[in-house]
Design a protein around this motif. Structure first.
Motif, PDB file in Angstrom:
ATOM      1  N   HIS A 125       0.838  -1.192   0.000  1.00 32.83           N
ATOM      2  CA  HIS A 125       0.000   0.000   0.000  1.00 32.83           C
ATOM      3  C   HIS A 125       0.881   1.253   0.000  1.00 32.83           C
ATOM      4  CE1 HIS A 125      -3.327  -2.681   0.644  1.00 32.83           C
ATOM      5  NE2 HIS A 125      -4.185  -1.674   0.784  1.00 32.83           N
ATOM      6  N   THR A 126       0.276   2.376  -0.261  1.00 35.55           N
ATOM      7  CA  THR A 126       1.043   3.611  -0.449  1.00 35.55           C
ATOM      8  C   THR A 126       1.442   4.280   0.857  1.00 35.55           C
ATOM      9  OG1 THR A 126      -1.044   4.832  -0.682  1.00 35.55           O
ATOM     10  CG2 THR A 126       0.024   4.063  -2.706  1.00 35.55           C
ATOM     11  N   ARG A 127       0.625   4.106   1.919  1.00 37.47           N
ATOM     12  CA  ARG A 127       0.908   4.801   3.173  1.00 37.47           C
ATOM     13  C   ARG A 127       1.284   3.857   4.309  1.00 37.47           C
ATOM     14  NH1 ARG A 127      -4.142   8.286   4.466  1.00 37.47           N
ATOM     15  NH2 ARG A 127      -2.956   8.468   6.403  1.00 37.47           N
ATOM     16  N   HIS A 128       1.250   2.583   4.063  1.00 32.90           N
ATOM     17  CA  HIS A 128       1.688   1.567   5.033  1.00 32.90           C
ATOM     18  C   HIS A 128       0.916   1.597   6.356  1.00 32.90           C
ATOM     19  CE1 HIS A 128       4.777   0.876   2.137  1.00 32.90           C
ATOM     20  NE2 HIS A 128       5.506   1.927   2.452  1.00 32.90           N
ATOM     21  N   PHE A 191      -1.984  -7.547  17.459  1.00 36.39           N
ATOM     22  CA  PHE A 191      -2.017  -6.582  16.365  1.00 36.39           C
ATOM     23  C   PHE A 191      -0.607  -6.436  15.799  1.00 36.39           C
ATOM     24  CE2 PHE A 191      -5.853  -5.673  18.654  1.00 36.39           C
ATOM     25  CZ  PHE A 191      -6.746  -5.183  17.710  1.00 36.39           C
ATOM     26  N   LEU A 192      -0.505  -6.524  14.472  1.00 36.21           N
ATOM     27  CA  LEU A 192       0.785  -6.449  13.782  1.00 36.21           C
ATOM     28  C   LEU A 192       0.700  -5.459  12.631  1.00 36.21           C
ATOM     29  CD1 LEU A 192       1.754 -10.197  13.174  1.00 36.21           C
ATOM     30  CD2 LEU A 192       3.066  -8.597  14.552  1.00 36.21           C
ATOM     31  N   GLY A 193       1.694  -4.581  12.510  1.00 37.35           N
ATOM     32  CA  GLY A 193       1.800  -3.773  11.307  1.00 37.35           C
ATOM     33  C   GLY A 193       2.247  -4.635  10.144  1.00 37.35           C
ATOM     34  N   TYR A 194       1.834  -4.291   8.936  1.00 31.59           N
ATOM     35  CA  TYR A 194       2.124  -5.194   7.811  1.00 31.59           C
ATOM     36  C   TYR A 194       3.572  -5.124   7.341  1.00 31.59           C
ATOM     37  CZ  TYR A 194       1.924  -2.158   3.537  1.00 31.59           C
ATOM     38  OH  TYR A 194       2.177  -1.253   2.529  1.00 31.59           O
ATOM     39  N   LEU A 195       4.364  -4.209   7.920  1.00 27.61           N
ATOM     40  CA  LEU A 195       5.801  -4.166   7.648  1.00 27.61           C
ATOM     41  C   LEU A 195       6.611  -4.925   8.708  1.00 27.61           C
ATOM     42  CD1 LEU A 195       6.247  -0.440   6.549  1.00 27.61           C
ATOM     43  CD2 LEU A 195       6.469  -2.461   5.084  1.00 27.61           C
ATOM     44  N   THR A 196       5.970  -5.367   9.756  1.00 26.96           N
ATOM     45  CA  THR A 196       6.662  -6.076  10.828  1.00 26.96           C
ATOM     46  C   THR A 196       7.008  -7.496  10.386  1.00 26.96           C
ATOM     47  OG1 THR A 196       5.448  -4.796  12.477  1.00 26.96           O
ATOM     48  CG2 THR A 196       6.515  -6.814  13.229  1.00 26.96           C
ATOM     49  N   ARG A 209      -4.081 -25.302  17.054  1.00 29.62           N
ATOM     50  CA  ARG A 209      -4.022 -23.862  17.305  1.00 29.62           C
ATOM     51  C   ARG A 209      -4.983 -23.176  16.341  1.00 29.62           C
ATOM     52  NH1 ARG A 209       0.172 -19.342  15.465  1.00 29.62           N
ATOM     53  NH2 ARG A 209      -1.402 -19.380  13.851  1.00 29.62           N
ATOM     54  N   THR A 210      -5.941 -22.419  16.867  1.00 25.01           N
ATOM     55  CA  THR A 210      -7.026 -21.860  16.071  1.00 25.01           C
ATOM     56  C   THR A 210      -7.003 -20.342  16.149  1.00 25.01           C
ATOM     57  OG1 THR A 210      -8.349 -23.788  16.712  1.00 25.01           O
ATOM     58  CG2 THR A 210      -9.513 -21.951  15.645  1.00 25.01           C
ATOM     59  N   THR A 211      -6.863 -19.675  14.994  1.00 29.75           N
ATOM     60  CA  THR A 211      -6.814 -18.215  14.959  1.00 29.75           C
ATOM     61  C   THR A 211      -7.646 -17.674  13.810  1.00 29.75           C
ATOM     62  OG1 THR A 211      -4.795 -18.252  13.619  1.00 29.75           O
ATOM     63  CG2 THR A 211      -4.515 -18.039  16.001  1.00 29.75           C
ATOM     64  N   LEU A 212      -8.048 -16.424  13.964  1.00 29.78           N
ATOM     65  CA  LEU A 212      -8.703 -15.672  12.894  1.00 29.78           C
ATOM     66  C   LEU A 212      -7.864 -14.443  12.618  1.00 29.78           C
ATOM     67  CD1 LEU A 212     -11.134 -14.847  11.034  1.00 29.78           C
ATOM     68  CD2 LEU A 212     -12.049 -13.657  13.035  1.00 29.78           C
ATOM     69  N   LEU A 213      -7.560 -14.211  11.355  1.00 26.09           N
ATOM     70  CA  LEU A 213      -6.817 -13.026  10.923  1.00 26.09           C
ATOM     71  C   LEU A 213      -7.785 -12.031  10.293  1.00 26.09           C
ATOM     72  CD1 LEU A 213      -4.045 -11.611  10.091  1.00 26.09           C
ATOM     73  CD2 LEU A 213      -4.363 -12.773   7.905  1.00 26.09           C
ATOM     74  N   ILE A 214      -7.777 -10.799  10.797  1.00 26.96           N
ATOM     75  CA  ILE A 214      -8.503  -9.702  10.166  1.00 26.96           C
ATOM     76  C   ILE A 214      -7.482  -8.659   9.740  1.00 26.96           C
ATOM     77  CG2 ILE A 214     -10.233  -7.892  10.407  1.00 26.96           C
ATOM     78  CD1 ILE A 214     -11.569  -9.527  12.588  1.00 26.96           C
ATOM     79  N   GLN A 215      -7.352  -8.451   8.452  1.00 26.27           N
ATOM     80  CA  GLN A 215      -6.410  -7.468   7.912  1.00 26.27           C
ATOM     81  C   GLN A 215      -7.202  -6.179   7.625  1.00 26.27           C
ATOM     82  OE1 GLN A 215      -3.383  -9.531   6.899  1.00 26.27           O
ATOM     83  NE2 GLN A 215      -2.193  -7.711   7.358  1.00 26.27           N
ATOM     84  N   PHE A 216      -6.721  -5.050   8.123  1.00 32.36           N
ATOM     85  CA  PHE A 216      -7.458  -3.803   8.033  1.00 32.36           C
ATOM     86  C   PHE A 216      -6.539  -2.655   7.619  1.00 32.36           C
ATOM     87  CE2 PHE A 216      -5.876  -4.465  12.315  1.00 32.36           C
ATOM     88  CZ  PHE A 216      -5.262  -3.261  12.623  1.00 32.36           C
ATOM     89  N   ARG A 217      -7.138  -1.490   7.291  1.00 36.88           N
ATOM     90  CA  ARG A 217      -6.354  -0.330   6.856  1.00 36.88           C
ATOM     91  C   ARG A 217      -7.161   0.952   7.037  1.00 36.88           C
ATOM     92  NH1 ARG A 217      -7.029  -2.045   0.495  1.00 36.88           N
ATOM     93  NH2 ARG A 217      -9.201  -1.353   0.260  1.00 36.88           N
ATOM     94  N   ASP A 218      -6.467   2.070   6.964  1.00 37.44           N
ATOM     95  CA  ASP A 218      -7.099   3.373   6.812  1.00 37.44           C
ATOM     96  C   ASP A 218      -7.631   3.423   5.379  1.00 37.44           C
ATOM     97  OD1 ASP A 218      -7.623   6.080   6.220  1.00 37.44           O
ATOM     98  OD2 ASP A 218      -5.906   6.814   7.358  1.00 37.44           O
ATOM     99  N   PRO A 219      -8.904   3.771   5.159  1.00 30.64           N
ATOM    100  CA  PRO A 219      -9.446   3.756   3.799  1.00 30.64           C
ATOM    101  C   PRO A 219      -8.760   4.720   2.837  1.00 30.64           C
ATOM    102  CG  PRO A 219     -10.973   4.808   5.312  1.00 30.64           C
ATOM    103  CD  PRO A 219      -9.932   4.141   6.149  1.00 30.64           C
ATOM    104  N   GLU A 220      -8.005   5.686   3.363  1.00 33.34           N
ATOM    105  CA  GLU A 220      -7.281   6.607   2.489  1.00 33.34           C
ATOM    106  C   GLU A 220      -5.923   6.053   2.068  1.00 33.34           C
ATOM    107  OE1 GLU A 220      -8.360  11.020   3.159  1.00 33.34           O
ATOM    108  OE2 GLU A 220      -8.122  10.188   5.190  1.00 33.34           O
ATOM    109  N   ASP A 221      -5.575   4.897   2.570  1.00 32.44           N
ATOM    110  CA  ASP A 221      -4.336   4.216   2.187  1.00 32.44           C
ATOM    111  C   ASP A 221      -4.661   3.279   1.023  1.00 32.44           C
ATOM    112  OD1 ASP A 221      -1.849   3.089   2.046  1.00 32.44           O
ATOM    113  OD2 ASP A 221      -1.872   2.236   4.077  1.00 32.44           O
TER     114      ASP A 221
END
Length: 244
Positions: A125-128, A191-196, A209-221
Motif C-alpha cells: 500500500h502507499t501509506r503503510h 495486532f501487527l503492522g504489515y511491515l513487521t 491452534r485456532t486463529t482468525l486473521l482480520i487485515q485492516f487499513r485506513d481507507p485513504e491508504d
C-alpha cells in the motif's frame, strides 16, 4: 480502547498484544465456529512450499478466506468496537476499512509453520497503515507454533522477498528461532503492522491452534498494486470512507 502507552509500543515495535479482548467463553464459541466451518469445506490445505522446507517434515495447515461470507458470527466480530477501536488507535485514523479475513488452524502435532515475512510483500500500500489482528481462540504457547516477531523491523520499510514457496524472506538471513515468540491465551488479540517481520513455528502440541486473521487499513491508504482482492475488501468496519 488502546491507551497512549499501547500506541507508543506499537509504533516502536510494530506489534501489540491485547490481553483478554474476548472472554474465554467467546473465544471457545468462535473456536467451535471455525472448526465447524472448516468441516463443511472440501479444500482447506494451505501450507506454503517454503514452510515444508522449514519444518523438515510433512505438516498441515487448514484455512478459509472471507469467513464472514460463511458465518454471521464472524460478521459480528468484524464490527465489534472492542476490536475496531484498537485498530483505529493503532492506525491513527478514526476510519477502519477491511482488507481481508482468514481462518488458520494448525492441526495438533503437525501444524505447519510460516517462514519469516512481511505481509506488505503480498499487498503493498502507499501509506503503510495496513495492520493485522490475530484473534486467538485457544491458547497459543510456543509449543503450538505461536507467532514470532522481530520488534522494530517495520522501521526498515519493505524488504525484498523470495517469491518461490510463498513470498518469504531468506531463511538463512531471517531464522525463525531468532524472532521473539508472542505466546497468547484464548481471547487475546495480536495486532501487527504489515511491515513487521514475523512468522510462526510448527504446532507440536496435542491440541490444534485456532486463529482468525482480520487485515485492516485506513481507507485513504490505497493499494500500490492490484495484486490482492477479496470479496469483502473495502467494507467499512468503523467510521466512513472519506473518498466516497
Amino acid at each position: 480502547m488502546a491507551d497512549s502507552s499501547m500506541v507508543r509500543f506499537y509504533q516502536d515495535n510494530g506489534y501489540a498484544l491485547v490481553k483478554g479482548l474476548l472472554t474465554k467463553a467467546e473465544a471457545r464459541a468462535y473456536r467451535e465456529e471455525c472448526h465447524a466451518l472448516l468441516g463443511r469445506l472440501s479444500q482447506t490445505e494451505a501450507t506454503w512450499g517454503s514452510a515444508r522446507a522449514l519444518a523438515g517434515r510433512a505438516t498441515e495447515l487448514r484455512h478459509c478466506h472471507d469467513v464472514q461470507f460463511h458465518s454471521a458470527a464472524f460478521t459480528r466480530l468484524l464490527v465489534d468496537p472492542r476490536f475496531t477501536d484498537v485498530a483505529a488507535a493503532l492506525t491513527g485514523s478514526e476510519n477502519v476499512q477491511l482488507h481481508h479475513t482468514k481462518i488458520f488452524v494448525k492441526p495438533a502435532e503437525k501444524g505447519s509453520p510460516f517462514p519469516m515475512h512481511q505481509d506488505s510483500a503480498h499487498f503493498p500500500h502507499t501509506r503503510h497503515t495496513v495492520g493485522a489482528a490475530i484473534f486467538h481462540f485457544d491458547d497459543a504457547p510456543e509449543e503450538k507454533g505461536c507467532v514470532r516477531v522481530v520488534p522494530g523491523s517495520h522501521k526498515g520499510g519493505p524488504l525484498a522477498h523470495i517469491e518461490e514457496g510463498g513470498w518469504h524472506l531468506p531463511l538463512s538471513e531471517w531464522p525463525l528461532e531468532a524472532a521473539i515468540p508472542i505466546e497468547a491465551e484464548a481471547g487475546d488479540v495480536l495486532f501487527l503492522g504489515y511491515l513487521t517481520v514475523h512468522g510462526s513455528g510448527v504446532n507440536r502440541a496435542a491440541e490444534a491452534r485456532t486463529t482468525l486473521l482480520i487485515q485492516f487499513r485506513d481507507p485513504e491508504d490505497r493499494p500500490a498494486d492490484d495484486v490482492h482482492r477479496s470479496r469483502g475488501q473495502g467494507m467499512m468496519l468503523r467510521g466512513v470512507d472519506p473518498g466516497r
